[in-house]
Design a protein around this motif. Structure first.
Motif, PDB file in Angstrom:
ATOM      1  N   CYS A   1      28.920  18.619  43.411  1.00 50.49           N
ATOM      2  CA  CYS A   1      28.092  18.012  44.583  1.00 50.49           C
ATOM      3  C   CYS A   1      26.982  19.089  44.881  1.00 50.49           C
ATOM      4  O   CYS A   1      27.054  20.648  44.986  1.00 50.49           O
ATOM      5  N   GLY A   2      25.885  19.087  45.402  1.00 48.47           N
ATOM      6  CA  GLY A   2      25.242  19.912  46.223  1.00 48.47           C
ATOM      7  C   GLY A   2      23.996  19.294  46.231  1.00 48.47           C
ATOM      8  O   GLY A   2      23.569  18.040  45.522  1.00 48.47           O
TER       9      GLY A   2
ATOM     10  N   VAL B   1      28.673  13.284  39.913  1.00 47.14           N
ATOM     11  CA  VAL B   1      27.995  12.868  40.498  1.00 47.14           C
ATOM     12  C   VAL B   1      27.485  12.151  42.182  1.00 47.14           C
ATOM     13  O   VAL B   1      27.378  11.024  41.896  1.00 47.14           O
ATOM     14  N   SER B   2      28.052  12.690  43.216  1.00 49.01           N
ATOM     15  CA  SER B   2      27.348  11.783  44.343  1.00 49.01           C
ATOM     16  C   SER B   2      26.817  12.494  45.418  1.00 49.01           C
ATOM     17  O   SER B   2      27.388  13.882  45.883  1.00 49.01           O
ATOM     18  N   HIS B   3      26.634  11.812  45.885  1.00 50.18           N
ATOM     19  CA  HIS B   3      25.911  11.827  47.529  1.00 50.18           C
ATOM     20  C   HIS B   3      26.916  11.458  48.326  1.00 50.18           C
ATOM     21  O   HIS B   3      26.864  12.228  49.870  1.00 50.18           O
TER      22      HIS B   3
ATOM     23  N   ILE C   1      33.674  10.688  46.970  1.00 49.83           N
ATOM     24  CA  ILE C   1      34.351  12.213  46.738  1.00 49.83           C
ATOM     25  C   ILE C   1      35.848  12.382  47.331  1.00 49.83           C
ATOM     26  O   ILE C   1      37.230  12.552  46.153  1.00 49.83           O
ATOM     27  N   ALA C   2      35.927  12.693  47.990  1.00 53.90           N
ATOM     28  CA  ALA C   2      36.945  12.482  48.701  1.00 53.90           C
ATOM     29  C   ALA C   2      38.034  11.627  48.317  1.00 53.90           C
ATOM     30  O   ALA C   2      39.108  11.772  48.141  1.00 53.90           O
ATOM     31  N   ALA C   3      37.821  10.448  48.318  1.00 55.00           N
ATOM     32  CA  ALA C   3      39.016   8.844  47.899  1.00 55.00           C
ATOM     33  C   ALA C   3      38.926   9.696  46.298  1.00 55.00           C
ATOM     34  O   ALA C   3      39.875   9.339  46.026  1.00 55.00           O
TER      35      ALA C   3
ATOM     36  N   ARG D   1      38.788  17.616  41.544  1.00 58.07           N
ATOM     37  CA  ARG D   1      38.510  18.495  41.890  1.00 58.07           C
ATOM     38  C   ARG D   1      36.893  18.483  42.395  1.00 58.07           C
ATOM     39  O   ARG D   1      36.290  17.574  41.515  1.00 58.07           O
ATOM     40  N   VAL D   2      36.717  19.763  42.876  1.00 59.76           N
ATOM     41  CA  VAL D   2      35.832  19.835  43.390  1.00 59.76           C
ATOM     42  C   VAL D   2      34.243  20.826  42.666  1.00 59.76           C
ATOM     43  O   VAL D   2      35.046  21.879  43.015  1.00 59.76           O
TER      44      VAL D   2
END
Lengths: 510, 327
Positions: free
Chosen positions: A39-40, A199-201, A206-208, A212-213
């Motif tokens: 993320c970023g 990679v996602s916004h 992402i939670a699903a 790791r993040v």
């Protein structure tokens, strides 16, 4: 996790471009059977990192290890041979070729020097079957929906026997149902032991899906942690350095003003029985699945694909818009959902892009750099919108999505229409720019303008809208208040509840 | 954070010379070099340079027009045929009679504008690919012309030859006219609404339309301008050759060469970026090449090879220049 389970390791990768350090000693790893999300904000260095991994860029320092063995890629082909497959945000299928031909592009099986079509078809069917997809291998890629094309892209990666799959915002162009399906697919690949860099916004995804993040900011790694230690608000805070509660602007206390737009019985090839009104000062969200007609409705309001039935009243007078220019003249603005194809003049400067609508209606001669064709005004607007660029004369194509969107928005703010129709206003842009655009929309409404926001992003529709219209199969399935939550909107979007009135009442009670 | 995206791009643009200047310098080096090498120092005097400028006129005028259609994202393959039509029409109507100059010129301009209108209309309204649309119109023009004339038709009066041969001091009228047209073109592009709309239409037709620009009209207008320029070129050729023949345009390869010089001048073939001065510099480079080969006494075919190589090199150079560190 044992050492040999690590599929990919990047150590202290540093990459500079003239004048800027895009990556600074970034370390990253991903195990087999793991989904590791990155993320970023746009420009944080995610794309550069991926391009280094894919052999598109060569790092200035640092090393890459594949299955524990050092690797150096001087060309994308080498990365592919090492089992790394990257699915870019923009799909790269050949629209006129079949699914099978696309999957085996560059890997065409031959027999006796001749293309083995049979093997190709069978292989494609097998790969699609592995992905649980009903897509026909001899369909033309261009005839498929975006979500299906995405599946073909994944099959293409699998054809290479990719052990490391990099997905760059794979759901950016998908609605929620298809995004969900894609996530299921990712989970399936994970269970097969593929290492997935994701990679996602979209935070809920992402939670699903992520194990790791890794958070990146300004070319550095901020933190890597298991998803359990990374609730969404923490991710957002690390990305932008602020709380999620500031994300959506507060709704005003004042009731909306006069009716600006009123449509009765509107319809065309894609729409039927559209009744809707928009008042000054409110943001009306339009939700719906892909193909529900929500984009068609936006274009019909603007006059791009006009209504052929029904009546439209704008500012109290009946109007019949036949083309975009008429819509703009009447006082309506339209932010396209396809920024690249219908928004930006990629080769031209920020100023030229920002002044486009003003110039469309300017007097014939610019004269001495004064008046509506001039640059000064554009610069003021871009400063107001906090557009970040080296200088305002540079080409818009070099900017990040968020900054491009601000410029396109500025194009409309410079015209200041009474009603602004936004289509997917935050598609593919970073969190900070999203928050800024939400605030801008709220400011526009607060000045007595009407705002219609068409969006596939449910949290956004709920967070920003004052009320929500949900489309289903070309009709308005119902209206609800944001309080009904994602489930309430989704129920209407899938045509679950037939009687819109009940839902509106339920929404009010909720 | 956009620094990563933006800085390299801006640096790129800062360190490179403007294209027209670059081409101008290249032409100057070539020309002076050839003159010194062959010892033809008179070519460096006023008359030599005027001769060089005079070589630019025919291709220059039509290329100015071609710049407009290419900027709009279209292209015009009918210019060579239209040049022939204009030249023949002018000399046929004039028949050596000075009183007929004005009607002939007017007729040529009206016919040219009409051809441009048809080209633009077929491209913008019917949605026919511009290559095909203008190729078709060009074939029709050539067919009509060849059916009606098969040799030099009529002649232009003495007074009209002044257009090609008259001078102010030592500078030919025609060179001044080319310069004036270029300045007008540059002003149109830079300082008018039409110019802004033209760049927008060529840069992103859908985007421009959704922003309220009438892209159809812009495309048609660009084609009208291009055809008018071709008409003027025809008039110039009639004046220079003292009569018009149905092959003057085709023999000059004005269709392909005008496209070549526009592209050499840095205008994107896909439209939306470029300008008049680059085109003029491209024309200068071609004229210089002609002059240099004449000085060297080399036959025409190697010259053709050189031209072809330059077109390819120029486009390759742009492609490489635009490929920066950030893909």
């Amino acid at each position: 996790m044992s050492i040999d389970a690590i599929a990919l390791e990047m150590r202290d990768i540093t990459k500079s471009f003239p004048g800027v350090r895009a990556l600074e000693a970034v370390s990253f790893d991903c195990a087999h059977g793991e989904v590791h999300a990155i993320c970023g904000e746009n420009g944080a260095g995610k794309s550069t990192l991926i391009k280094v991994l894919g052999g598109i860029y060569q790092p200035d320092a640092g090393s890459i290890l594949i299955e524990g063995k050092p690797a150096a890629f001087s060309h994308p082909v080498e990365a592919r041979r090492a089992g790394i497959s990257i699915i870019h945000q923009e799909l790269s299928l050949l629209p006129h070729r079949t699914v099978a031909e696309n999957i085996y592009l560059g890997l065409e099986p031959t027999r006796g020097g001749r293309l083995d079509r049979k093997a190709m078809m069978e292989g494609a069917r097998r790969l699609l079957g592995r992905l649980g997809s009903p897509i026909s291998a001899d369909a033309r890629a261009g005839d498929l929906a975006i979500a299906e094309q995405q599946t073909v892209e994944i099959a293409k990666a699998l054809a290479l026997d990719a052990r490391i799959l990099v997905m760059d915002e794979p759901t950016a162009a998908l609605d929620d149902t298809n995004a969900k399906r894609l996530l299921d697919l990712v989970a399936r690949l994970r269970s097969e032991g593929v290492a997935i860099v994701y990679v996602s916004h979209r935070m809920p995804e992402i939670a699903a899906i992520a194990d790791r993040v890794t958070i990146m900011k300004d070319g550095r790694k901020v933190e890597t942690a298991p998803i359990g230690a990374m609730p969404t608000d923490r991710i957002v805070r690390l990305m932008v350095g602020r709380e999620l509660s500031d994300y959506y602007p507060a709704r005003p206390d004042t009731p909306p003003g006069d009716v600006l737009l009123e449509i009765a019985g509107g319809g065309n090839a894609e729409l039927a029985d559209i009744d809707l009104s928009v008042r000054a000062g409110e943001i009306v969200g339009i939700a719906g699945l892909e193909g529900s007609g929500k984009a068609a409705l936006a274009r019909a309001i603007f006059g791009d694909q006009p209504f052929t039935r029904g009546t439209v009243r704008f500012l109290g007078a009946p109007i019949d818009l036949r083309h975009p220019r008429a819509g703009i003249e009447a006082g309506i603005g339209f932010l396209s959902d396809d920024r690249k194809r219908e928004g930006c003049l990629l080769q031209q400067s920020l100023r030229d892009n920002l002044l486009l609508v003003r110039r469309a209606f300017a007097s014939p001669v610019r004269g001495s750099r004064a008046g509506t064709l001039a640059d000064g005004e554009a610069d003021t607007m871009m400063r107001r919108l906090d557009v970040r660029a080296a200088h305002f004369g540079q080409a818009i194509g070099a900017l990040s999505g968020g900054n491009q969107q601000k410029v396109i928005l500025g194009r409309w703010l410079a015209r200041d229409p009474r009603l602004l129709v936004f289509c997917e206003p935050t598609r593919g842009i970073d969190v900070a720019a999203k928050a800024a655009i939400y605030q801008l929309m709220r400011d526009v409404a607060a000045r007595g303008r009407g705002v219609v926001m068409v969006s596939s992003d449910l949290p956004e529709v709920i967070g920003v809208s004052d009320r929500i219209l949900v489309m289903h199969q070309g009709r308005i399935a119902g209206e609800c208040s944001p309080e009904v939550g994602e489930e309430g909107v989704m129920a209407l979007a899938v045509g679950h509840r037939p009687a819109p009135l009940d839902v509106a009442r339920e929404g009010a009670l909720a | 954070m956009t620094l990563a995206d933006t800085l390299p791009a801006s640096r790129r643009t800062r360190r490179s010379l403007p294209v027209p200047l670059l081409l101008f310098l290249a032409s100057a080096v070539l020309y002076v070099g050839a003159a010194l090498y062959t010892g033809q120092l008179n070519q460096l005097g006023a008359s030599g340079l005027v001769g060089l400028a005079q070589r630019m006129v025919g291709l220059g005028i039509v290329a100015l027009g071609q710049t407009f259609v290419i900027l709009a994202g279209s292209i015009d393959l009918s210019v060579a045929n239209l040049i022939s039509v204009s030249a023949v029409l002018a000399s046929f109507v004039m028949q050596g009679d000075p009183a007929m100059i004005a009607p002939a010129v007017l007729l040529v301009l009206v016919v040219s504008a009409a051809v441009g209108f048809v080209n633009g209309g077929v491209v913008a309204k019917l949605g026919v690919n511009p290559l095909i649309a203008t190729l078709g119109v060009g074939l029709i023009l050539q067919g009509l012309l060849s059916a009606s004339f098969n040799n030099f038709a009529g002649s232009v009066p003495e007074a009209f030859q002044g257009l090609a041969y008259g001078t102010i001091g030592i500078i030919p009228w025609s060179v001044l006219a080319l310069l004036a047209l270029a300045i007008i073109g540059a002003l149109l592009l830079r300082s008018t609404r039409f110019g802004a709309h033209l760049y927008a239409t060529g840069g992103n037709m859908d985007g421009a339309r959704l922003a309220g620009i009438r892209t159809d009209r812009i495309t048609i207008l660009a084609h009208v301008i291009c055809s008018l320029m071709a008409g003027l070129t025809g008039l110039y050729l009639a004046s220079r050759l003292r009569s018009g023949a149905p092959w003057v345009g085709r023999d000059g390869v004005y269709d392909l060469e005008s496209i070549a010089v526009v592209v050499i001048g840095g205008t994107l073939l896909s439209g939306g970026r470029g300008g008049v001065w680059g085109t003029l510099a491209g024309v200068l480079l071609f004229a210089t090449l002609d002059a240099v080969f004449n000085m060297l006494g080399v036959p025409a075919f190697p010259k053709q090879v050189m031209r072809g190589a330059i077109v390819i090199l120029a486009v390759a150079a742009y492609a490489i220049r635009n490929k920066g560190p950030v893909a």
